[in-house]
Design a protein around this motif. Sequence first.
Motif, mmCIF file in Angstrom:
data_model
loop_
_atom_site.group_PDB
_atom_site.id
_atom_site.type_symbol
_atom_site.label_atom_id
_atom_site.label_comp_id
_atom_site.label_asym_id
_atom_site.label_seq_id
_atom_site.Cartn_x
_atom_site.Cartn_y
_atom_site.Cartn_z
ATOM 1 N N THR A 912 46.678 -11.924 -11.181
ATOM 2 C CA THR A 912 47.372 -12.137 -9.920
ATOM 3 C C THR A 912 48.076 -10.853 -9.526
ATOM 4 O O THR A 912 48.018 -9.848 -10.244
ATOM 5 N N ASN A 913 48.747 -10.883 -8.387
ATOM 6 C CA ASN A 913 49.405 -9.687 -7.882
ATOM 7 C C ASN A 913 50.557 -9.255 -8.780
ATOM 8 O O ASN A 913 51.031 -10.008 -9.631
ATOM 9 N N LEU A 914 50.991 -8.009 -8.566
ATOM 10 C CA LEU A 914 52.136 -7.423 -9.258
ATOM 11 C C LEU A 914 51.898 -7.294 -10.752
ATOM 12 O O LEU A 914 52.833 -7.367 -11.559
ATOM 13 N N GLY A 915 50.647 -7.092 -11.131
ATOM 14 C CA GLY A 915 50.315 -6.744 -12.506
ATOM 15 C C GLY A 915 50.497 -7.828 -13.526
ATOM 16 O O GLY A 915 50.910 -7.555 -14.656
ATOM 17 N N GLN A 916 50.170 -9.070 -13.177
ATOM 18 C CA GLN A 916 50.315 -10.158 -14.129
ATOM 19 C C GLN A 916 48.992 -10.903 -14.300
ATOM 20 O O GLN A 916 48.119 -10.851 -13.439
ATOM 21 N N ALA A 917 48.878 -11.585 -15.437
ATOM 22 C CA ALA A 917 47.673 -12.355 -15.744
ATOM 23 C C ALA A 917 48.056 -13.506 -16.657
ATOM 24 O O ALA A 917 49.159 -13.545 -17.213
ATOM 25 N N MET A 918 47.140 -14.437 -16.824
ATOM 26 C CA MET A 918 47.365 -15.557 -17.736
ATOM 27 C C MET A 918 46.031 -16.090 -18.242
ATOM 28 O O MET A 918 44.976 -15.844 -17.661
ATOM 29 N N TYR A 919 46.104 -16.815 -19.351
ATOM 30 C CA TYR A 919 44.929 -17.489 -19.909
ATOM 31 C C TYR A 919 45.418 -18.529 -20.902
ATOM 32 O O TYR A 919 46.602 -18.536 -21.285
ATOM 33 N N LEU A 920 44.544 -19.400 -21.310
ATOM 34 C CA LEU A 920 44.869 -20.396 -22.325
ATOM 35 C C LEU A 920 44.544 -19.804 -23.700
ATOM 36 O O LEU A 920 43.373 -19.647 -24.040
ATOM 37 N N CYS A 921 45.589 -19.469 -24.457
ATOM 38 C CA CYS A 921 45.374 -18.857 -25.768
ATOM 39 C C CYS A 921 45.028 -19.886 -26.835
ATOM 40 O O CYS A 921 44.523 -19.527 -27.902
ATOM 41 N N SER A 922 45.313 -21.146 -26.567
ATOM 42 C CA SER A 922 44.927 -22.236 -27.468
ATOM 43 C C SER A 922 44.738 -23.475 -26.603
ATOM 44 O O SER A 922 45.072 -23.455 -25.420
ATOM 45 N N PRO A 923 44.204 -24.550 -27.143
ATOM 46 C CA PRO A 923 44.024 -25.750 -26.309
ATOM 47 C C PRO A 923 45.319 -26.306 -25.739
ATOM 48 O O PRO A 923 45.282 -27.096 -24.796
ATOM 49 N N THR A 924 46.478 -25.907 -26.280
ATOM 50 C CA THR A 924 47.745 -26.479 -25.819
ATOM 51 C C THR A 924 48.713 -25.445 -25.270
ATOM 52 O O THR A 924 49.809 -25.808 -24.829
#
Length: 1064
Positions: A912-924
């Motif tokens: 996303t904007n402003l240099g950020q990201a995300m993901y699911l590192c585990s199922p929870t």
Amino acid sequence: LFTVRHGFPYQPSSMAFDPVQKILAIGTQSGALRLFGRPGVECYCQHESGAAVIQLQFLINEGALVSALADDSVHLWNLRQKRPAVLHSLKFSKERITFCHLPFQSKWLYIGTERGNIHVVNVESFMLSGYVIMWNKAIELSSKAHPGPVVHISDNPIDEGKLIIGFESGIVVLWDLKSKKADYRYTYDEAIHSVAWHHEGKQFICRQGKPIQTITPHGKQPKDGKKPEPCKPILKVEYKTTRNGEPFIILSGGLSYDTVGRRPCLTVMHGKSTAVLEMDYPIVDFLTLCETPYANDFQEPYAVVVLLEKDLVVIDLAQNGYPIFENPYPLTIHESPVTCCEYVADCPADLIPALYSVGSRQKRQGYSKKEWPISGGTWGQGTQSYPEIIITGHADGTVKFWDASAIMLQVLYKLKTAKVFDRNRSKEDKGSAEVSDEDPFAIQIMAWCPESRMLCVAGVSANVIIYRFSKLEVTTEVLLEVRMQYELNDIESPDGGCGGGELPNPGASPQTSGPPSHPSTSSNNSDGGNMPCLNTPLKQSAGFQVDSVVQLVWVSGEPPQQITSLAMNSSYGLVVFGNSNGLAVVDYVQKTVVLNLGTVELYGSNDPYQRQPRSPRKTRQPSGGLCDINEGSATSEDRCKSPTSVPTSMLTLLLCGCFTSLCFLLTVLLSVCPPRGANPLDHRDNSFSRSRSSSVTSIDKEAREAISSFHFSEAFARKGDSTLTPCLYVGTTLGTVLALAITLPPAGEQRQLQPVIISPTGMLVRLKGSVMRMAFLDPTGSVVPPAYEPWFEPNVTADGEEREKVRKRRPVSVSPSTSQDLNESQYAVVCSEKQAKVISLPSQTCISKASITEASFILRADVVQMSQGACLACFCANGHIMTLSVPGLRPLMDVNYLPLTDMRIARTFCFTNLGQAMYLCSPTEAQRLTYSQDTCENLQEMLGELFTPVETPEAPNRGFFKGLFGGGSQSLDREDLFGETSSGKASRSLAQHIPGPGGLEGMKGAASGIVGDLARARIALDERGQKLGELDERTAAMMASADSFSKHAHEVHRKGSQDLSAAE
């Protein structure tokens, strides 16, 4: 990179609580450590070894935590800093660690091992004491059998010199630390799991020995005096007393064996009442929260924290019925498995309050009215000026909206898309069709316009649902369902050409039986496997409400191909989606299909792959879905018009009774094949090298070129254009980007009546690999945002002119002047899974090109806006996160962050904007990260503090009579008992001491409490000795000076005497 983790700890294994600091710690099987304070104060740590955390022990009110791992190592964590760090580690090499115990306000840690021995560790220095309790000394001397591993250690609440030791075999020993011998031994013929003391230190509870009372809470008591029926083992028990009432006995397990299939339970026994609390998941551990940290006082329990395999439950013991507390942490991400994610930063300021307003009506009732008891720590000082939202799609068809502003994550609103479908009839249809999809409602792709609050979701059952946001509740009497179906007529002539110069008549085609009379109850081959919609009025609560449902139907018993890409534009009123066969554009304003084409038809006569008709065969079972390549005389131009202008031989509209009004069943009957004459590739095409995804030699595979991405934008549709027009850009799995020009009717009433015209304008560019992302830049290099329609309340009938003012399309900020060089009017950034190109428009010349990866491939790419400008962010399968400048495509960053270990990461990773990201590192759990220095510094300031200075409660008063008759607690000088002078040195080969990365600063922080008293005393002694040494030196100097003065005076006196004698 700065990372923050949210969600429920995956595969939890242990838990601890600091009753003074009110901090909860949870360890996991992967070596992770999650610390929770008040809502918004969370922290994630990771042991380097990755071994499972078997036990956690707080140094209560000291800002430190001891963790024991399955690899036989013990670690001391410093919690007095925003990012906790390991101060010391101790690695055992000869014995396996099974249990640890750290008494309150003690610096000596007891460690039980698999061999049955107990070692003592100084938590200040993390060095072993020479004092060891050997298993053969603890058990009966006459016993030759090994008692098994140590499973419990605890000291007597009123006598620190007495230690209860529990062995797995069923032996419990009361050990006298001073005399180094066992006072009592209790033997039972079953394994021991847990021991709990009464606060007076005169009795304890376990499943052992010759008890004064035997309690079987869930066993039926026979009347004839026989033994109660056997029950499952009690895995843990806690015994907590109250000053003005009966004690609490809390236990897990112990159910009778006849309760087969019953859910896991926690039993709370208080006086004569026994409450059995059923849990949704197996119990990992539980802790009773008490008012005092002292074991020799009335505990006054007020809550129970229950750690389940997939949830954290806190039970209020003070209220009747034992209600649970409403959990303020974002631990429900995994309520249903996450299938896709979207991350939106810097969204409209009024969006989060609107979602919270409608989401607050969805909250459950019946929670405890008290405040959340885990309330330690303090919030950070930093602030964030822009809001963020995370959207998660789930396997059960739910969509959750989360407030991700700052460091916290809070659920705002939950949407259940499965409500649109008839679940009961869906199950019946499944049974008849033998479809074994476990999650037919799972969300596959989401498209969202934050400004207009329009939401579009695509499910695995090849359906697309379009939602509008409303603050008002409404009952939908007319649900318009758009169903698209390609009827295939595969009659091929022997010479390789296609027979039949006209489209087949739907009534005469052998594969077409005419549209069904009722779309929701059809059970013929063309529709038998579809997810049926509800055929009753749908009551829709405030929030996102269904506007349209688009469904791909089965053809001849074959399911439709899954949707691979999805996009929407609220300004144009269009939704586009594609799969491995082609694409479809839906006008959700008019509820019509605007375009319905196979991928090959987008090329027209300029297909670079020269896909020819297949060899003749008598029959071919069609693969149902959006499109299949076949012969038809209709040209692309004929199919680029709104269905209102399509001949009736191509489109059949059927009005049929559905719900309480009319439902439109829109069935598109179309058969197509590639054009007979395909132009040969020019020399530029000959130099084209196919990548991993396009390295296919089968013409059949090439013919099934899938749609991989879409992008709506106001751009220069054709080479040399001088004006911007609405466009749709289509990316394919073979690396081709195709442009389609959109002609929209005027706003207002004409938009409701006149058709939308879409016409292909040719190919823009080709790249290696599947096209992942497209974006457009203005001449200054800033990202051109898509046009949007401002949000309006759809369920309020406003004045016509006023409504049109609100619905007016946002003007485009980029408009080239006549004096401006057209080649610099706009830039198109295209990224495939191998490379990226920047195309100047309208000249359509490539101004920059970059090969991002050769050995790997890109999983996710986005053109994001940073504080200093835009850049292209890529996440590769080899774990690298890379950023490139735009439009120059110069490398800015390349970090080896996370290798692809699970397809879940590839499915959920997003920038996303402003240099950020995300993901699911585990199922929870969801992991958020930032690769921007500015954002990272701001987030560091927003991190909360886990440790706050709090005075330790006063110790309980012994009382006059208890002190007089010896009934009070007995203290023990552990330093004298376990110190090197009395117990000697421990064997160096038993364990290795490893200094942690926490360093001296952490030592200073950890040495400020009771445990640090000796260290401070030593420092004070050193300082005193140093001062005494300095005083001695000054005294010696003064004495030397006095001696010198005396000698000098004596010499002066002697010389004066001599002079006086000479004068006489």
